[in-house]
Each structure stands twice: as C-alpha cells, then as structure tokens.
Design a protein around this motif. Structure first.
Motif, mmCIF file in Angstrom:
data_model
loop_
_atom_site.group_PDB
_atom_site.id
_atom_site.type_symbol
_atom_site.label_atom_id
_atom_site.label_comp_id
_atom_site.label_asym_id
_atom_site.label_seq_id
_atom_site.Cartn_x
_atom_site.Cartn_y
_atom_site.Cartn_z
ATOM 1 N N ARG A 119 51.134 50.765 0.594
ATOM 2 C CA ARG A 119 52.400 50.012 0.677
ATOM 3 C C ARG A 119 53.063 50.225 2.031
ATOM 4 N NH1 ARG A 119 52.847 51.685 -4.771
ATOM 5 N NH2 ARG A 119 54.201 53.442 -4.235
ATOM 6 N N LEU A 120 53.054 51.453 2.528
ATOM 7 C CA LEU A 120 53.661 51.740 3.824
ATOM 8 C C LEU A 120 52.893 51.061 4.947
ATOM 9 C CD1 LEU A 120 55.520 53.160 5.805
ATOM 10 C CD2 LEU A 120 54.198 55.261 5.468
ATOM 11 N N VAL A 121 51.569 51.201 4.942
ATOM 12 C CA VAL A 121 50.741 50.567 5.980
ATOM 13 C C VAL A 121 50.964 49.057 5.992
ATOM 14 C CG1 VAL A 121 48.359 50.010 6.625
ATOM 15 C CG2 VAL A 121 48.977 52.372 6.051
ATOM 16 N N GLU A 122 51.016 48.457 4.816
ATOM 17 C CA GLU A 122 51.138 47.001 4.748
ATOM 18 C C GLU A 122 52.549 46.518 5.098
ATOM 19 O OE1 GLU A 122 49.268 45.298 1.236
ATOM 20 O OE2 GLU A 122 47.488 45.172 2.519
ATOM 21 N N LYS A 123 53.565 47.330 4.875
ATOM 22 C CA LYS A 123 54.899 46.946 5.346
ATOM 23 C C LYS A 123 54.900 46.816 6.865
ATOM 24 C CE LYS A 123 57.651 49.009 1.610
ATOM 25 N NZ LYS A 123 58.547 50.131 1.238
ATOM 26 N N ILE A 124 54.245 47.764 7.524
ATOM 27 C CA ILE A 124 54.207 47.739 8.983
ATOM 28 C C ILE A 124 53.329 46.595 9.465
ATOM 29 C CG2 ILE A 124 53.556 49.040 11.037
ATOM 30 C CD1 ILE A 124 54.167 51.606 9.407
ATOM 31 N N ALA A 125 52.155 46.440 8.869
ATOM 32 C CA ALA A 125 51.244 45.366 9.289
ATOM 33 C C ALA A 125 51.856 43.996 9.025
ATOM 34 C CB ALA A 125 49.913 45.505 8.550
ATOM 35 N N ARG A 126 52.523 43.840 7.888
ATOM 36 C CA ARG A 126 53.140 42.545 7.567
ATOM 37 C C ARG A 126 54.269 42.228 8.549
ATOM 38 N NH1 ARG A 126 53.951 43.688 2.800
ATOM 39 N NH2 ARG A 126 52.079 42.734 1.911
ATOM 40 N N HIS A 127 55.012 43.258 8.945
ATOM 41 C CA HIS A 127 56.084 43.074 9.925
ATOM 42 C C HIS A 127 55.501 42.604 11.260
ATOM 43 C CE1 HIS A 127 59.924 43.976 11.922
ATOM 44 N NE2 HIS A 127 59.208 44.539 12.888
ATOM 45 N N ILE A 128 54.401 43.199 11.671
ATOM 46 C CA ILE A 128 53.746 42.805 12.928
ATOM 47 C C ILE A 128 53.235 41.376 12.822
ATOM 48 C CG2 ILE A 128 51.752 43.251 14.414
ATOM 49 C CD1 ILE A 128 52.042 46.255 13.554
ATOM 50 N N ASN A 129 52.521 41.079 11.753
ATOM 51 C CA ASN A 129 51.928 39.750 11.608
ATOM 52 C C ASN A 129 52.981 38.656 11.475
ATOM 53 O OD1 ASN A 129 49.257 40.661 11.758
ATOM 54 N ND2 ASN A 129 49.142 41.061 9.562
ATOM 55 N N SER A 130 54.091 38.959 10.823
ATOM 56 C CA SER A 130 55.132 37.939 10.680
ATOM 57 C C SER A 130 55.738 37.576 12.028
ATOM 58 C CB SER A 130 56.230 38.430 9.731
ATOM 59 O OG SER A 130 56.954 39.510 10.302
ATOM 60 N N ALA A 131 55.723 38.532 12.962
ATOM 61 C CA ALA A 131 56.281 38.266 14.286
ATOM 62 C C ALA A 131 55.283 37.578 15.205
ATOM 63 C CB ALA A 131 56.739 39.583 14.924
ATOM 64 N N LEU A 132 53.997 37.834 15.010
ATOM 65 C CA LEU A 132 52.987 37.376 15.965
ATOM 66 C C LEU A 132 52.157 36.201 15.476
ATOM 67 C CD1 LEU A 132 51.683 40.802 17.337
ATOM 68 C CD2 LEU A 132 53.601 39.409 18.139
ATOM 69 N N THR A 133 52.477 35.670 14.284
ATOM 70 C CA THR A 133 51.752 34.514 13.761
ATOM 71 C C THR A 133 52.738 33.443 13.313
ATOM 72 O OG1 THR A 133 51.697 35.343 11.478
ATOM 73 C CG2 THR A 133 49.886 36.008 12.923
ATOM 74 N N THR A 134 52.207 32.291 12.978
ATOM 75 C CA THR A 134 53.012 31.174 12.495
ATOM 76 C C THR A 134 52.411 30.651 11.204
ATOM 77 O OG1 THR A 134 53.604 30.538 14.749
ATOM 78 C CG2 THR A 134 53.906 28.884 13.039
ATOM 79 N N GLY A 135 53.239 30.486 10.185
ATOM 80 C CA GLY A 135 52.749 29.931 8.929
ATOM 81 C C GLY A 135 53.080 30.823 7.750
ATOM 82 N N THR A 136 52.802 30.306 6.571
ATOM 83 C CA THR A 136 53.060 31.024 5.331
ATOM 84 C C THR A 136 51.913 31.976 5.027
ATOM 85 O OG1 THR A 136 54.257 29.114 4.465
ATOM 86 C CG2 THR A 136 53.501 30.744 2.859
ATOM 87 N N PRO A 137 52.203 33.218 4.640
ATOM 88 C CA PRO A 137 51.122 34.159 4.313
ATOM 89 C C PRO A 137 50.177 33.591 3.263
ATOM 90 C CG PRO A 137 53.208 35.317 4.461
ATOM 91 C CD PRO A 137 53.531 33.860 4.550
ATOM 92 N N ALA A 138 48.883 33.772 3.499
ATOM 93 C CA ALA A 138 47.864 33.248 2.593
ATOM 94 C C ALA A 138 47.458 34.310 1.568
ATOM 95 C CB ALA A 138 46.638 32.807 3.390
#
Length: 368
Positions: free
Chosen positions: A297-316
C-alpha cells in the motif's frame, strides 16, 4: 500531462546533454549576432529558465545519452503535504524514491540519500550482470541461465536460482564490478544479496540503463531485459503499475521480504514507456512495514502519485487487480493456504508466490 505546482525549493533538476548545451549556445549566439538592438537601446537579454528551475552540467558517469527537451522548469513532485500524508498513514515505515524522466530531463527524489536494504529489487542488477556476461562472451543465455532468470524475474524465487546466478557473477565482488560498469556509487554489497544496502537513486540509475539503454548493454540485451521484466506474474505486477492509464507499458522488478530489525521491506524498480514516445525510470523502496500488504500500500501510494503527475488519462485496470490474495496465519503451509483459496494447486501457489519452503509471516499470498 498533469504536472504538480512548482516551487523555488524544487526537488527536481534538469540535466542537459552536451548536444542540448551546444544547441542553446548556438541559439544564443545567433540571437546576439542576428538581432541587434535599436539605436540607443540596450540589447535584449537572452531568455532564461524561470526562477526555481535548476540547471547543472550533465552527469556523464554512466555514459547515458538522454534525449532531453529544451530548457524547462521542473515541477516539485514530492511536496510536504504528500510526505506528511505518507508519514501519518505509515508512521513506522521509512521510504524513499527516485524518478528520472527521459522525456523532459527532470529528476526527482523523495528522501534522497536514504539507504535501505533492497530485498529482491537487487535482482534487476543480477539480470543486468547475466545479460552483460553473455553479451561480452558473444553467446545467448544457456538453458540453465534462462530457467534461473525466469524463476528469479517472473516469480522472485531466491534459492536456488538467484543464489546460483549471484555466485556465478562473483557474489558481492562481482556486483561491485558491475557498479563500476553502470556508474553506481552509493551501494554496499554483501554475500546475502537481499541485504544489499542502496539508494533509490542508484537503483534507478541501474534500471534505466537496463531497460532504456545508454550503458554497457547492447540494444539486444536491453530488449531482452524488457521482455523478462514486463512479464512478471500477475500477482507480482504491483508497484510501478499503480495508476497507469491504458497505453502505457511497464517493466519492473519488485522486492518483498522481511528482515530482523527492518520489518517487511517492499520496493519496486523499473521503467514506464509513454505511448506518445519516451519513458521514465523510477524506484521506490521502503522498510519497517508490519506486513507485505501494508508495504505494498505504501509503495503504491508513492508510485501512483508519480504516475498521476507524469501521465495523462484514467488509471487502467491491472492484472494484479484481478488476483485473489489472502494473508495466512503464522505457521501456515502452502497446502493449508491452497485450501483457504478454494483448493487451488499448492505447488503452483508456492511457485507464484516466491517459492519459499512455507509462507512467510505477514506474507500476502495470491492466486490468479
């Protein structure tokens, strides 16, 4: 691309290449020579990056030739609010991350310099060593190496496959030699590869050369690494994939193992390919987690935060979102966990979940 707000105290920096520096100097020279000021008026100043952006000389230790954009201002990806949220939700855990965005030249660090034992994240470097040794010998991987790499990368098995490859590469001394080849300067190796002490920056430097190129590996070896690391089992495809929209591709290696005095250590390292071109590399490492699930959960909070900033679109939706997982009681066997999951095959369950003799205390065991 959704980039967070910028700040004069930015944790990012732009690293230009020699080509980019030359282009900027030529442009400035043409501007000064070809556009004289009106009579009696001072010449217009050359354009500059906005305050808060940071320029530095290129880092050439690893020989990477990044395709950086013209001068830009890097955002502040990890602000105090986000860090505070992580600390509140995971009060005992330590965490660190590093991101190298090859599309913009920006680099970001979260708790930069923090050293954490890698657990299975180090297996990306073992793979790099195996590929480099075969490349320099002018041969393909042997059948035995291929079988060991599959268990190591797809299912994260430790003994015997990773241990065998680690010894084949020269153990800690061999890994130190690889550090020199890949420009890694802040990692301490031991005979127990899972206890390698490293930084997220070092792991990101390694994985970008392994999966993007620019280091000692040939394009063929880089593509082979991508095939291995983009094909991990569904149960182990968490981490870097968190929050990625459709069309983005990821290759990764996760780490998950408890250690006395450090709790559960969870990490993820790899590269995301942008469907519009370019890529970015990242590593997230944590320790002192009470269980594997809490660490994920901790790793994915950080990874999701990074990806939300560096990508465009709705999470798949991801493959890992479709698997069934349980956290079995301490002392469970693979057979008893197989029964918990509805009578699935115990041998296959063990293979899919790291291959240890029995489930680890606090381990998340998945099927699907």
């Amino acid at each position: 691309m959704n980039i967070p707000g910028t700040s004069p105290e930015s944790d990012a920096r732009w690293i230009p290449t020699l080509r980019a520096i030359g282009a900027v100097l030529i442009a400035l020279a043409l501007t000064w020579a070809g556009a004289p000021a009106a009579a009696g008026a001072p010449a217009a100043p050359a354009s500059r990056p906005e305050p808060g952006g940071q320029l530095s000389m290129p880092d050439l230790r690893s020989g990477l030739e990044f395709r950086y954009a013209p001068i830009i201002r890097c955002s502040r990806l990890f602000d105090e609010t986000f860090i505070d949220q992580l600390q509140v939700a995971h009060p005992d855990a330590r965490f660190t991350a590093a991101v190298h965005d090859h599309r913009t030249g920006c680099r970001y660090e979260l708790n930069g310099g923090l050293e954490i034992t890698t657990a299975s994240v180090i297996k990306a470097q073992v793979l790099a060593g195996v590929l480099l040794a075969a490349q320099e010998a002018g041969r393909q991987l042997s059948e035995a190496e291929t079988a060991d790499v599959e268990l190591m990368m797809h299912y994260s098995h430790n003994r015997p496959p990773t241990s065998r490859l680690y010894v084949q590469l020269g153990s800690a001394a061999g890994m130190e030699g690889l550090d020199e080849r890949f420009g890694i300067v802040g990692t301490s190796h031991t005979p127990w590869y899972g206890r390698t002490l490293s930084t997220a920056e070092d792991r990101t430097r390694l994985v970008e050369q392994l999966l993007i190129g620019g280091g000692p590996l040939s394009p063929e070896s880089v593509e082979a690494a991508w095939e291995w690391m983009s094909g991990v089992s569904a149960a182990q495809s968490w981490g870097i994939t968190a929050g990625l929209p459709a069309g983005y591709e990821a290759a990764l290696k996760n780490g998950f193992f408890p250690m006395s005095g450090a709790g559960w250590r969870l990490g993820t390292t790899g590269v995301v390919r942008d469907p519009d071109g370019g890529s970015y590399a990242m590593t997230v490492m944590t320790d002192n987690n009470p269980s594997e699930s809490a660490g994920i959960r901790l790793v994915e909070k950080i990874a999701r935060h990074i990806n939300s900033a560096l990508t465009t679109g709705t999470p798949a939706e991801r493959a890992v979102d479709l698997v069934e997982c349980v956290e079995p009681p301490t002392g469970s066997s693979w057979s008893s966990v197989a029964a918990m999951l509805g009578g699935v095959d115990a041998v296959e369950l063990r293979r899919l979940n790291g291959g240890e003799p029995r489930p680890l205390t606090g381990q998340r065991v998945c099927w699907g």
